[in-house]
Design a protein around this motif. Structure first.
Motif, PDB file in Angstrom:
ATOM      1  N   LEU A 101     -29.864  -2.073 116.876  1.00  0.00           N
ATOM      2  CA  LEU A 101     -29.386  -2.476 115.550  1.00  0.00           C
ATOM      3  C   LEU A 101     -29.624  -3.956 115.285  1.00  0.00           C
ATOM      4  CD1 LEU A 101     -26.015  -0.497 115.320  1.00  0.00           C
ATOM      5  CD2 LEU A 101     -28.065  -0.122 113.955  1.00  0.00           C
ATOM      6  N   SER A 102     -29.534  -4.783 116.318  1.00  0.00           N
ATOM      7  CA  SER A 102     -29.730  -6.227 116.119  1.00  0.00           C
ATOM      8  C   SER A 102     -31.147  -6.529 115.647  1.00  0.00           C
ATOM      9  CB  SER A 102     -29.429  -6.976 117.418  1.00  0.00           C
ATOM     10  OG  SER A 102     -30.283  -6.518 118.457  1.00  0.00           O
ATOM     11  N   GLY A 103     -32.116  -5.688 116.028  1.00  0.00           N
ATOM     12  CA  GLY A 103     -33.488  -5.883 115.563  1.00  0.00           C
ATOM     13  C   GLY A 103     -33.651  -5.613 114.085  1.00  0.00           C
ATOM     14  N   TYR A 104     -32.694  -4.904 113.496  1.00  0.00           N
ATOM     15  CA  TYR A 104     -32.712  -4.636 112.049  1.00  0.00           C
ATOM     16  C   TYR A 104     -31.717  -5.537 111.315  1.00  0.00           C
ATOM     17  CZ  TYR A 104     -35.315  -0.402 113.244  1.00  0.00           C
ATOM     18  OH  TYR A 104     -36.261   0.489 113.700  1.00  0.00           O
ATOM     19  N   GLU A 105     -31.260  -6.599 111.972  1.00  0.00           N
ATOM     20  CA  GLU A 105     -30.272  -7.533 111.421  1.00  0.00           C
ATOM     21  C   GLU A 105     -28.982  -6.801 111.069  1.00  0.00           C
ATOM     22  OE1 GLU A 105     -31.764 -10.191 108.429  1.00  0.00           O
ATOM     23  OE2 GLU A 105     -33.797 -10.108 109.253  1.00  0.00           O
ATOM     24  N   LEU A 106     -28.577  -5.892 111.953  1.00  0.00           N
ATOM     25  CA  LEU A 106     -27.344  -5.133 111.790  1.00  0.00           C
ATOM     26  C   LEU A 106     -26.428  -5.337 112.995  1.00  0.00           C
ATOM     27  CD1 LEU A 106     -28.927  -1.797 110.470  1.00  0.00           C
ATOM     28  CD2 LEU A 106     -27.600  -3.424 109.122  1.00  0.00           C
ATOM     29  N   SER A 107     -26.398  -6.570 113.476  1.00  0.00           N
ATOM     30  CA  SER A 107     -25.639  -6.866 114.697  1.00  0.00           C
ATOM     31  C   SER A 107     -24.133  -6.666 114.509  1.00  0.00           C
ATOM     32  CB  SER A 107     -25.919  -8.305 115.149  1.00  0.00           C
ATOM     33  OG  SER A 107     -25.643  -9.210 114.092  1.00  0.00           O
ATOM     34  N   ASN A 108     -23.654  -6.768 113.283  1.00  0.00           N
ATOM     35  CA  ASN A 108     -22.226  -6.595 113.016  1.00  0.00           C
ATOM     36  C   ASN A 108     -21.914  -5.155 112.591  1.00  0.00           C
ATOM     37  OD1 ASN A 108     -19.584  -7.539 112.868  1.00  0.00           O
ATOM     38  ND2 ASN A 108     -19.731  -7.978 110.673  1.00  0.00           N
ATOM     39  N   THR A 109     -22.728  -4.233 113.091  1.00  0.00           N
ATOM     40  CA  THR A 109     -22.603  -2.826 112.693  1.00  0.00           C
ATOM     41  C   THR A 109     -22.394  -1.959 113.936  1.00  0.00           C
ATOM     42  OG1 THR A 109     -24.053  -3.203 110.796  1.00  0.00           O
ATOM     43  CG2 THR A 109     -23.725  -0.923 111.493  1.00  0.00           C
TER      44      THR A 109
END
Length: 436
Positions: free
Chosen positions: A307-315
């Protein structure tokens, strides 16, 4: 220099301007809310409330077109631009009166209405943002420019629709009627944005056209007006900007979540039977369930790190494994139900076949048999044959009975021949022959 003069002439608002005394008279005449203006306002509020209640955009637009709410707002703008403080007090007093009457009318309607669900048209007025400020300001500019023209043209109806003063008030009334404070405050904030920035746009045009001050106003009062307008602008722009930024963040989250789901699951042929994304500043979630795929704890951890690779680290990624088991159970239950229905249908088919066979065994081809009998015995004109049950004390016999009608009575010899022929023809040991 020549090009500059031509450009200034092209952009000038002085050409086609109506006499200022006439413009001011019309502005002042539209400020008051009494008599016909008050009735029109109440009717417009009820129409807009119905439109929001049944989710009809056409009805809401109609209500905005007949709404007289622009009058005191434009009056307040002219008063601030000309430093006419008595006119400002009168305009604000009438605006507050109109606002109170509108809230009371819409609240009463929604209290009496049996439909209390929030439709999309209503929800759209509960979360204002910076774009509503832009619409209100430029809509106000167009409206004031049209008011100051000799030829009013077509802008006025468009301004009434674009600035949308009526729907937020009705939505606030819905919030009051249903006890939803979030709806009430959000809609009232949107209404305040529209009022303030229409007023600011009016002040800008009045200043540009250089309407004269009604009296000598010292610099301190002028600064107070500027400070007031600046304070109101900042007070409304900051939260509206925050809401716009939150809306932007939410849209970004949805796009990135959709890209993650497509790349990591759909392109790999994994069938998704359930997906739900939820955005929150404190932490978002992506919830998924699959048709024929179970993930181990290690695989789930790997997907979470992706998810962090999709800029969704807070997900947080939630994969529902129980849905697969539930789906299998549902499939088995469905197959069992289908199997039971097939068995029931087979039983019905068997019973129908037995009944048809019994029906065939209990019936004769009367038409064919009658034609044969009448050929052998010309005096017989009609006949009928059927099985009859003869019940005795301890036994029941099932015997075919032949009934005929003849022109003249058959002799005993002919009747005996007919009976013997019928036994041979029908392959029966006994046949009763009766005359009608």
């Amino acid at each position: 220099m020549l090009m500059k003069q031509q450009l200034l002439r092209l952009l000038s608002l002085h050409e086609g301007e109506e006499q200022r005394e006439i413009t001011l008279e019309k502005v002042k005449a539209n400020i008051s809310f009494k008599g016909s203006n008050l009735w029109i306002l109440v009717c417009a509020i009820i129409i807009a409330s119905v439109g929001l209640n049944v989710n009809s955009g056409a009805v809401i637009i109609g209500a905005m077109l007949i709404s007289p709410l622009m009058g005191p707002i434009v009056g307040a703008g002219f008063a601030l631009g000309m430093y006419d403080f008595p006119l400002l007090k009168r305009s604000l007093r009438n605006l507050l009166t109109a606002t109170f009457i509108s809230l009371a009318s819409s609240s009463l309607y929604f209290l009496l209405s049996p439909f209390k669900s929030a439709q999309s048209e209503l929800l759209a007025r509960t979360a204002p943002n910076i774009y509503d400020i832009v619409i209100a300001f430029f809509g106000g500019l167009v409206g004031v420019i049209a008011i100051t023209r000799v030829e009013k043209g077509n802008p006025i109806p468009g301004v009434a629709i674009a600035t949308a003063l009526m729907p937020p008030l009705c939505t606030a009334g819905f919030g009051l009627a249903t006890g939803n404070i979030r709806f009430f405050l959000g809609a009232l904030f949107l209404y305040t944005i529209n009022c303030v920035f229409i007023c600011i746009a009016t002040v800008a045009i009045v200043k540009y056209l250089r309407y004269p001050s009604v009296s000598n106003v010292n610099e301190q009062h002028q600064r107070q007006v500027k400070y007031l307008l600046t304070f109101l602008t900042i007070l409304l722009v900051l939260p509206a900007g925050y809401f716009a930024f939150s809306l932007y963040r939410e849209q970004q989250f949805k796009q990135r979540a959709a890209q993650f789901i497509e790349n990591e699951f759909e392109r790999k042929g994994i069938v998704i039977v359930y997906q739900k994304t939820k955005y929150a500043a404190s932490g978002s979630t992506i919830e998924l369930a699959f048709l024929k795929k179970n993930y181990s704890a290690a695989e789930k951890d790997t997907l979470q790190r992706l998810l962090s690779g999709y800029e969704l680290s807070n997900t947080r990624l939630i994969i529902d494994d129980n849905s697969l088991n539930n789906l299998d159970k549902f499939r088995d239950d469905l197959l069992n139900e289908v199997r039971k229905r097939d068995e029931a249908l087979d039983d019905k088919d068997k019973r129908m076949a037995q009944l048809e066979q019994r029906l065939v065994s209990n019936s004769f081809d009367d038409k064919k048999l009658s034609s044969e009998v009448m050929a052998l015995f010309p005096d017989i004109v009609s006949s009928s044959i059927a099985y009859h049950n003869f019940t005795g004390k301890d036994t029941t016999q099932r015997i075919p009975v032949f009934i005929y009608e003849s022109r003249k009575k058959l002799s005993a010899s002919d009747k005996g021949k007919l009976q013997e022929w019928l036994k041979a023809r029908l392959n029966q040991r006994s046949v009763d022959v009766l005359s009608r």
